[in-house]
Scaffold this motif. Structure first.
Motif, PDB file in Angstrom:
ATOM      1  N   LYS A  71       0.836  -1.204   0.000  1.00  0.00           N
ATOM      2  CA  LYS A  71       0.000   0.000   0.000  1.00  0.00           C
ATOM      3  C   LYS A  71       0.874   1.259   0.000  1.00  0.00           C
ATOM      4  O   LYS A  71       0.592   2.223  -0.721  1.00  0.00           O
ATOM      5  CB  LYS A  71      -0.921  -0.021   1.219  1.00  0.00           C
ATOM      6  N   LEU A  72       1.939   1.231   0.777  1.00  0.00           N
ATOM      7  CA  LEU A  72       2.845   2.382   0.858  1.00  0.00           C
ATOM      8  C   LEU A  72       3.518   2.657  -0.478  1.00  0.00           C
ATOM      9  O   LEU A  72       3.626   3.807  -0.896  1.00  0.00           O
ATOM     10  CB  LEU A  72       3.903   2.145   1.940  1.00  0.00           C
ATOM     11  N   ALA A  73       3.985   1.599  -1.136  1.00  0.00           N
ATOM     12  CA  ALA A  73       4.669   1.768  -2.421  1.00  0.00           C
ATOM     13  C   ALA A  73       3.769   2.462  -3.428  1.00  0.00           C
ATOM     14  O   ALA A  73       4.231   3.283  -4.228  1.00  0.00           O
ATOM     15  CB  ALA A  73       5.136   0.415  -2.936  1.00  0.00           C
ATOM     16  N   ALA A  74       2.483   2.165  -3.376  1.00  0.00           N
ATOM     17  CA  ALA A  74       1.529   2.782  -4.297  1.00  0.00           C
ATOM     18  C   ALA A  74       1.249   4.243  -3.942  1.00  0.00           C
ATOM     19  O   ALA A  74       0.829   5.021  -4.803  1.00  0.00           O
ATOM     20  CB  ALA A  74       0.226   1.992  -4.292  1.00  0.00           C
ATOM     21  N   MET A  75       1.507   4.626  -2.714  1.00  0.00           N
ATOM     22  CA  MET A  75       1.211   5.992  -2.250  1.00  0.00           C
ATOM     23  C   MET A  75       2.310   6.996  -2.590  1.00  0.00           C
ATOM     24  O   MET A  75       2.041   8.191  -2.694  1.00  0.00           O
ATOM     25  CB  MET A  75       1.015   5.994  -0.731  1.00  0.00           C
ATOM     26  N   ILE A  76       3.539   6.530  -2.724  1.00  0.00           N
ATOM     27  CA  ILE A  76       4.691   7.438  -2.835  1.00  0.00           C
ATOM     28  C   ILE A  76       4.837   7.957  -4.253  1.00  0.00           C
ATOM     29  O   ILE A  76       4.903   7.181  -5.183  1.00  0.00           O
ATOM     30  CB  ILE A  76       5.972   6.718  -2.372  1.00  0.00           C
ATOM     31  N   PRO A  77       5.000   9.253  -4.442  1.00  0.00           N
ATOM     32  CA  PRO A  77       4.833  10.317  -3.452  1.00  0.00           C
ATOM     33  C   PRO A  77       3.463  10.976  -3.495  1.00  0.00           C
ATOM     34  O   PRO A  77       3.052  11.621  -2.552  1.00  0.00           O
ATOM     35  CB  PRO A  77       5.903  11.321  -3.846  1.00  0.00           C
ATOM     36  N   ASP A  78       2.739  10.829  -4.599  1.00  0.00           N
ATOM     37  CA  ASP A  78       1.540  11.646  -4.834  1.00  0.00           C
ATOM     38  C   ASP A  78       0.363  11.357  -3.916  1.00  0.00           C
ATOM     39  O   ASP A  78      -0.479  12.235  -3.708  1.00  0.00           O
ATOM     40  CB  ASP A  78       1.097  11.516  -6.290  1.00  0.00           C
TER      41      ASP A  78
END
Length: 94
Positions: A71-78
């Motif tokens: 989930k984090l990887a998909a969030m970075i950075p935007d």
């Protein structure tokens, strides 16, 4: 003067200028201006490092909660939360 991070050679130079009198005020001021600029640059670098540490702490707190980093990887950075995005951006400035 040592607390200002000045080297012994600079302190000696400053003391020499003091003994020469008021005609060396510009040199003395320039010495402190240079030291101030150096310190401001160092503080900026340290603030970027601190922001990176804050981001990594948040990141791993989320990874622990989620059990993975997907989930984090998909969030970075935007897609990062606004406050986290601000420290992420700060930590990646050059």
């Amino acid at each position: 003067m040592k607390k200002a991070g000045m080297e012994i050679k600079d302190i000696r130079q400053f003391m020499d200028w003091c003994s020469e009198g008021s005609s060396t005020y510009p040199q003395r001021k320039a010495m402190f201006e240079e030291r101030k600029a150096h310190m401001e640059a160092e503080i900026a670098r340290m603030n970027r490092t601190l922001d990176m540490l804050k981001f990594k702490c948040w990141y791993y707190e989320q990874a622990i909660r989620d059990g993975n980093e997907e989930k984090l990887a998909a969030m970075i950075p935007d897609e990062l939360p606004k406050d986290i995005r601000a420290i992420y951006d700060s930590s990646h400035e050059k």
